[in-house]
Design a protein around this motif. Structure first.
Motif, PDB file in Angstrom:
ATOM      1  N   GLY A 321       0.793  -1.225   0.000  1.00  0.00           N
ATOM      2  CA  GLY A 321       0.000   0.000   0.000  1.00  0.00           C
ATOM      3  C   GLY A 321       0.826   1.276   0.000  1.00  0.00           C
ATOM      4  O   GLY A 321       0.268   2.376  -0.097  1.00  0.00           O
ATOM      5  N   LYS A 322       2.150   1.160   0.079  1.00  0.00           N
ATOM      6  CA  LYS A 322       3.002   2.355   0.083  1.00  0.00           C
ATOM      7  C   LYS A 322       3.345   2.773  -1.347  1.00  0.00           C
ATOM      8  O   LYS A 322       3.253   1.972  -2.273  1.00  0.00           O
ATOM      9  CB  LYS A 322       4.284   2.078   0.884  1.00  0.00           C
ATOM     10  CG  LYS A 322       4.013   1.818   2.360  1.00  0.00           C
ATOM     11  CD  LYS A 322       5.308   1.561   3.123  1.00  0.00           C
ATOM     12  CE  LYS A 322       5.018   1.277   4.597  1.00  0.00           C
ATOM     13  NZ  LYS A 322       6.268   0.990   5.351  1.00  0.00           N
ATOM     14  N   LYS A 323       3.763   4.030  -1.499  1.00  0.00           N
ATOM     15  CA  LYS A 323       4.030   4.570  -2.829  1.00  0.00           C
ATOM     16  C   LYS A 323       5.118   3.770  -3.539  1.00  0.00           C
ATOM     17  O   LYS A 323       6.181   3.505  -2.974  1.00  0.00           O
ATOM     18  CB  LYS A 323       4.445   6.042  -2.737  1.00  0.00           C
ATOM     19  CG  LYS A 323       3.290   6.967  -2.376  1.00  0.00           C
ATOM     20  CD  LYS A 323       3.707   8.423  -2.414  1.00  0.00           C
ATOM     21  CE  LYS A 323       2.520   9.330  -2.093  1.00  0.00           C
ATOM     22  NZ  LYS A 323       2.911  10.760  -2.124  1.00  0.00           N
ATOM     23  N   SER A 324       4.822   3.405  -4.779  1.00  0.00           N
ATOM     24  CA  SER A 324       5.742   2.612  -5.582  1.00  0.00           C
ATOM     25  C   SER A 324       5.604   3.040  -7.038  1.00  0.00           C
ATOM     26  O   SER A 324       4.680   3.773  -7.398  1.00  0.00           O
ATOM     27  CB  SER A 324       5.438   1.118  -5.437  1.00  0.00           C
ATOM     28  OG  SER A 324       5.453   0.745  -4.073  1.00  0.00           O
ATOM     29  N   ALA A 325       6.520   2.543  -7.878  1.00  0.00           N
ATOM     30  CA  ALA A 325       6.519   2.972  -9.280  1.00  0.00           C
ATOM     31  C   ALA A 325       6.593   1.779 -10.219  1.00  0.00           C
ATOM     32  O   ALA A 325       7.301   0.798  -9.957  1.00  0.00           O
ATOM     33  CB  ALA A 325       7.696   3.908  -9.539  1.00  0.00           C
ATOM     34  N   ALA A 326       5.846   1.883 -11.316  1.00  0.00           N
ATOM     35  CA  ALA A 326       5.928   0.922 -12.412  1.00  0.00           C
ATOM     36  C   ALA A 326       6.407   1.693 -13.637  1.00  0.00           C
ATOM     37  O   ALA A 326       5.701   2.580 -14.127  1.00  0.00           O
ATOM     38  CB  ALA A 326       4.561   0.297 -12.673  1.00  0.00           C
ATOM     39  N   VAL A 327       7.606   1.367 -14.103  1.00  0.00           N
ATOM     40  CA  VAL A 327       8.255   2.169 -15.142  1.00  0.00           C
ATOM     41  C   VAL A 327       8.467   1.328 -16.393  1.00  0.00           C
ATOM     42  O   VAL A 327       9.029   0.224 -16.324  1.00  0.00           O
ATOM     43  CB  VAL A 327       9.620   2.711 -14.653  1.00  0.00           C
ATOM     44  CG1 VAL A 327      10.209   3.672 -15.682  1.00  0.00           C
ATOM     45  CG2 VAL A 327       9.476   3.391 -13.293  1.00  0.00           C
ATOM     46  N   LEU A 328       8.036   1.855 -17.529  1.00  0.00           N
ATOM     47  CA  LEU A 328       8.287   1.225 -18.822  1.00  0.00           C
ATOM     48  C   LEU A 328       9.289   2.080 -19.586  1.00  0.00           C
ATOM     49  O   LEU A 328       9.054   3.269 -19.823  1.00  0.00           O
ATOM     50  CB  LEU A 328       6.984   1.105 -19.621  1.00  0.00           C
ATOM     51  CG  LEU A 328       7.109   0.612 -21.068  1.00  0.00           C
ATOM     52  CD1 LEU A 328       7.675  -0.803 -21.123  1.00  0.00           C
ATOM     53  CD2 LEU A 328       5.750   0.665 -21.779  1.00  0.00           C
ATOM     54  N   LEU A 329      10.431   1.485 -19.945  1.00  0.00           N
ATOM     55  CA  LEU A 329      11.433   2.186 -20.754  1.00  0.00           C
ATOM     56  C   LEU A 329      11.132   1.891 -22.224  1.00  0.00           C
ATOM     57  O   LEU A 329      10.990   0.726 -22.616  1.00  0.00           O
ATOM     58  CB  LEU A 329      12.849   1.724 -20.386  1.00  0.00           C
ATOM     59  CG  LEU A 329      13.216   1.822 -18.899  1.00  0.00           C
ATOM     60  CD1 LEU A 329      14.676   1.445 -18.683  1.00  0.00           C
ATOM     61  CD2 LEU A 329      12.935   3.216 -18.347  1.00  0.00           C
ATOM     62  N   TYR A 330      11.048   2.941 -23.029  1.00  0.00           N
ATOM     63  CA  TYR A 330      10.522   2.766 -24.383  1.00  0.00           C
ATOM     64  C   TYR A 330      11.238   3.705 -25.351  1.00  0.00           C
ATOM     65  O   TYR A 330      11.632   4.819 -24.972  1.00  0.00           O
ATOM     66  CB  TYR A 330       9.017   3.076 -24.395  1.00  0.00           C
ATOM     67  CG  TYR A 330       8.275   2.527 -25.591  1.00  0.00           C
ATOM     68  CD1 TYR A 330       7.797   1.223 -25.583  1.00  0.00           C
ATOM     69  CD2 TYR A 330       8.049   3.299 -26.721  1.00  0.00           C
ATOM     70  CE1 TYR A 330       7.102   0.705 -26.670  1.00  0.00           C
ATOM     71  CE2 TYR A 330       7.358   2.802 -27.815  1.00  0.00           C
ATOM     72  CZ  TYR A 330       6.886   1.491 -27.793  1.00  0.00           C
ATOM     73  OH  TYR A 330       6.214   0.990 -28.869  1.00  0.00           O
ATOM     74  N   ASN A 331      11.413   3.232 -26.582  1.00  0.00           N
ATOM     75  CA  ASN A 331      11.898   4.094 -27.671  1.00  0.00           C
ATOM     76  C   ASN A 331      11.311   3.611 -28.991  1.00  0.00           C
ATOM     77  O   ASN A 331      10.570   2.614 -29.025  1.00  0.00           O
ATOM     78  CB  ASN A 331      13.432   4.153 -27.692  1.00  0.00           C
ATOM     79  CG  ASN A 331      14.077   2.780 -27.802  1.00  0.00           C
ATOM     80  OD1 ASN A 331      13.608   1.923 -28.550  1.00  0.00           O
ATOM     81  ND2 ASN A 331      15.145   2.561 -27.044  1.00  0.00           N
ATOM     82  N   ASN A 332      11.648   4.299 -30.064  1.00  0.00           N
ATOM     83  CA  ASN A 332      11.044   3.979 -31.361  1.00  0.00           C
ATOM     84  C   ASN A 332      11.339   2.546 -31.804  1.00  0.00           C
ATOM     85  O   ASN A 332      10.522   1.911 -32.481  1.00  0.00           O
ATOM     86  CB  ASN A 332      11.528   4.963 -32.428  1.00  0.00           C
ATOM     87  CG  ASN A 332      10.958   6.358 -32.217  1.00  0.00           C
ATOM     88  OD1 ASN A 332       9.890   6.505 -31.624  1.00  0.00           O
ATOM     89  ND2 ASN A 332      11.667   7.380 -32.677  1.00  0.00           N
ATOM     90  N   ALA A 333      12.512   2.032 -31.425  1.00  0.00           N
ATOM     91  CA  ALA A 333      12.860   0.662 -31.818  1.00  0.00           C
ATOM     92  C   ALA A 333      11.905  -0.354 -31.211  1.00  0.00           C
ATOM     93  O   ALA A 333      11.656  -1.420 -31.788  1.00  0.00           O
ATOM     94  CB  ALA A 333      14.297   0.346 -31.406  1.00  0.00           C
ATOM     95  N   ASP A 334      11.337  -0.015 -30.056  1.00  0.00           N
ATOM     96  CA  ASP A 334      10.415  -0.943 -29.399  1.00  0.00           C
ATOM     97  C   ASP A 334       9.134  -1.123 -30.195  1.00  0.00           C
ATOM     98  O   ASP A 334       8.553  -2.217 -30.205  1.00  0.00           O
ATOM     99  CB  ASP A 334      10.086  -0.449 -27.988  1.00  0.00           C
ATOM    100  CG  ASP A 334      11.266  -0.572 -27.047  1.00  0.00           C
ATOM    101  OD1 ASP A 334      11.854  -1.655 -26.984  1.00  0.00           O
ATOM    102  OD2 ASP A 334      11.602   0.420 -26.384  1.00  0.00           O
ATOM    103  N   THR A 335       8.673  -0.075 -30.835  1.00  0.00           N
ATOM    104  CA  THR A 335       7.481  -0.201 -31.680  1.00  0.00           C
ATOM    105  C   THR A 335       7.746  -1.198 -32.798  1.00  0.00           C
ATOM    106  O   THR A 335       6.909  -2.068 -33.088  1.00  0.00           O
ATOM    107  CB  THR A 335       7.094   1.174 -32.276  1.00  0.00           C
ATOM    108  OG1 THR A 335       6.804   2.081 -31.201  1.00  0.00           O
ATOM    109  CG2 THR A 335       5.875   1.057 -33.172  1.00  0.00           C
ATOM    110  N   THR A 336       8.920  -1.096 -33.423  1.00  0.00           N
ATOM    111  CA  THR A 336       9.292  -2.028 -34.490  1.00  0.00           C
ATOM    112  C   THR A 336       9.376  -3.457 -33.953  1.00  0.00           C
ATOM    113  O   THR A 336       8.883  -4.405 -34.580  1.00  0.00           O
ATOM    114  CB  THR A 336      10.652  -1.623 -35.097  1.00  0.00           C
ATOM    115  OG1 THR A 336      10.569  -0.268 -35.539  1.00  0.00           O
ATOM    116  CG2 THR A 336      11.025  -2.519 -36.262  1.00  0.00           C
TER     117      THR A 336
END
Length: 633
Positions: A321-336
């Motif tokens: 229940g404490k503050k936490s983060a979900a982070v997605l690292l993304y760039n144009n190559a990921d779309t490909t």
């Protein structure tokens, strides 16, 4: 009937239920088929376990996750609750004995993998059991539109016919409204009964970071933030490379994937759970059934193929229940890369047929034979033998599984097991006649209990230490006792399995239906596009995108994601921002100049300028070569 709360406290030590747990238990207790939709980590297993403990009889639990099945059986047995499991990693004799014990052994839980549901022995024994509940875990697997459809789940309806008065409790962590409806239809619910918690996680900040140097960003972030976490990558090689790079830079890290031995995986999992390792770098094999409450961050270096998978994996952060983060690292190559997964995940049908034919030849299965056969399977060895790409083999097997020609199980790390099928009197006579084996047999009986009633996991290394014999001698003793029919000894194995659900058909008669190829491919493309939209949308709250995907269309903006934080700097309310954005989008359906757009926007000009600037900075609107503005979808 013992009170549900008393059982919770007695066996789990909790004074109160988590949200929705008691409501689900009471719904089943009132005689209703129930679908419980609870986010990962919400405590789904307690619902059916407590219901069954409060009633006479045994609960049958269908689940495709063999590793999780084994964990739950071990955990229940440690609490003094008798539980069993049946899956394709077991010998025919083990399965027979387990089912016999389920009928006559006063057990409370029988876990069964879906491919075993239609076996004649299981169905015969099922009719003799006093079943108090049929639980369907990972219930999305029964839906054609679930992200991991398993045709063998469709056998559950036939099982229900043998248990006409027994209620069904279906459980899943992720299901869109379409999938939730389909689950209830496929399981034969007399009336719809869906109980769910909101997918909203108020303590979890969803962030997308558009970066080229992901490892550099990861290192920089981990040196700034505190607490432990998980870093998800797509392949096994990357888990090792990233973990080594983190360690080089002073971050306590290790890696985890399904290719590691069970002992190594357990040790690394324990180190992370107990705080000896701060960061675990893993494939999606990590996390199922693990409940570490104080995970402060989950970082994805590579994007999953669906928002269902992303939500589950990201949701392992902040369970306290404490503050936490979900982070997605993304760039144009990921779309490909994500779009390339579509081609990889759906090989040409001719290649699927070639792999099916080769697989049957590999196991020497003749046309018209093979149904019900189980084979240990090395994907790598098979691919090398026939010069196939491993990814093509894996995805072809998944499609053949959806078409119900076979089941491809996960890798199962099964310890060595021993069972004494003879009586104690017969054993005594054998010991008298074979004095050299007497001490070893006595050691076995002293070291392990229950050897006459079922298969018991043993450790050859422990036996070696206690006897002073080397490993080969212990193995030879066990093998000799098996050959003498004194014990049944099943040596340790670590391998996936192929289970043939149908007789082999000639390759020209192998059918891949439109539902299992064209429509599934279309659905997969939509899932990929949903992930790309989540990662690239620069105007909508990340939490709202996720919640909308799961059918919660009226959720407020979270205020903590990267999009909301950027909007907050504009000193505009969410309503004002959305209203102006929609007006901008409508006005530039026909491209126009900046001045013309501003002129058409009525109201506070400063607010209009701020929104237009934000939309330009975040590439929601762009300048064309003729210097006119257009919306950039």
């Amino acid at each position: 009937m013992e009170d549900f709360r008393q059982i919770l406290t007695r066996y789990w030590g909790y004074p109160e239920f988590r949200p929705l747990q008691l409501e689900i238990i009471e719904a089943v207790a009132s005689g209703k088929d129930t679908l419980g939709l609870m986010p990962t980590g919400g405590g789904k297993s307690i619902t059916f376990q407590i219901y069954s403990l409060a009633h006479e009889g045994i609960c049958v639990v269908v689940t495709p996750l063999i590793a999780l099945m084994k964990d739950q059986v071990e955990n229940l047995n440690r609490k003094g609750i008798k539980a069993l499991a049946v899956h394709s990693g077991m010998s025919a004799r083990e399965i027979k004995l387990t089912l016999d014990n389920a009928v006559w052994g006063n057990y409370k839980f029988l876990y069964v993998s879906p491919e075993r549901l239609n076996s004649q022995r299981f169905l015969e024994r099922l009719e003799q059991m006093n079943v108090n509940l049929l639980t369907v875990d990972e219930a999305h697997c029964i839906s054609q539109w679930g992200y991991d459809f398993r045709p063998s789940y469709l056998n559950i309806v036939e099982v229900r016919k043998l248990l006409p008065t027994v209620k069904v409790l279906a459980l899943t962590a992720t299901a869109t409204p379409k999938v939730a409806d389909d689950i209830q239809d496929k399981l034969g619910f007399k009336e719809k009964n869906l109980l769910k918690i909101s997918f909203q996680r108020e303590n979890l900040s969803y962030l997308v970071r558009h970066v080229e140097n992901k490892t550099g960003y990861l290192l920089d972030t981990l040196q700034k933030v505190k607490g432990s976490g998980v870093v998800y990558v797509r392949n096994r090689k990357a888990t090792r490379e990233v973990a080594i790079e983190l360690r080089k830079n002073g971050v306590s890290a290790n890696y985890y994937h399904a290719g590691l031995s069970n002992a190594i995986r357990s040790a690394r999992q324990d180190d992370w759970l107990n705080g000896r390792t701060r960061v675990i770098v893993a494939t999606n094999a990590f996390g199922m059934g693990i409940d570490k409450p104080n995970v402060r961050f989950v970082i994805h270096i590579d994007s999953p193929d669906s928002l269902e998978a992303y939500y589950q994996e990201a949701g392992r952060a902040g369970r306290d229940g404490k503050k936490s983060a979900a982070v997605l690292l993304y760039n144009n190559a990921d779309t490909t890369k994500l779009k390339k997964h579509i081609t990889v995940s759906f090989p040409d049908i001719d290649n699927i047929k070639r792999i099916y034919d080769s697989l049957c030849n590999y196991f020497q299965v003749a046309v018209g034979h093979g149904k019900g056969m189980v084979h240990e399977f090395s994907l790598q060895g098979f691919a090398q033998a026939y010069k196939f790409q491993q990814a093509m083999v894996y995805n072809s097997l998944k499609i053949l599984q959806r078409q119900a020609y076979l089941e491809f199980t996960e890798q199962v790390d099964s310890p060595s097991r021993v069972y004494f099928p003879i009586s104690r009197d017969e054993l005594y006579k054998f010991q008298v006649a074979n004095a050299k084996l007497d001490d070893f047999i006595k050691l076995l009986l002293r070291s392990y209990t229950g050897l006459f009633s079922g298969y018991v996991a043993i450790d050859e290394e422990l036996l070696s230490k206690r006897t002073g014999l080397d490993g080969d001698q212990v193995y030879n003793y066990l093998k000799h006792l098996r050959q003498s029919k004194v014990i049944d000894y099943v040596p340790r194995s670590q391998t996936p399995f192929i289970y043939f659900t149908k007789e082999r058909v000639p390759v020209d008669r192998l059918k891949i239906s439109k539902e299992n190829y064209d429509l599934r491919k279309k659905d997969y493309i939509e899932k990929i596009e949903a992930v790309i939209h989540y990662a690239t949308d620069s105007a909508t709250c990340r939490s709202q995108i996720l919640l909308n995907y799961f059918g919660e269309t009226d959720a407020p903006a979270c205020g903590t994601c990267d999009i909301c934080k950027a909007k907050n700097t504009l000193a505009l309310s969410d309503y004002e921002f959305e209203t102006i954005s929609k007006r901008v989008k409508k006005l530039i359906e026909k491209p126009c100049s900046y001045e013309s757009l501003l002129f058409k926007l009525k109201g506070d000009q400063q607010k209009m300028r701020e929104v237009i600037k934000w939309l330009l900075d975040n590439k929601k609107i762009i300048y064309r070569v003729d210097n006119l503005l257009e919306w950039n979808d």
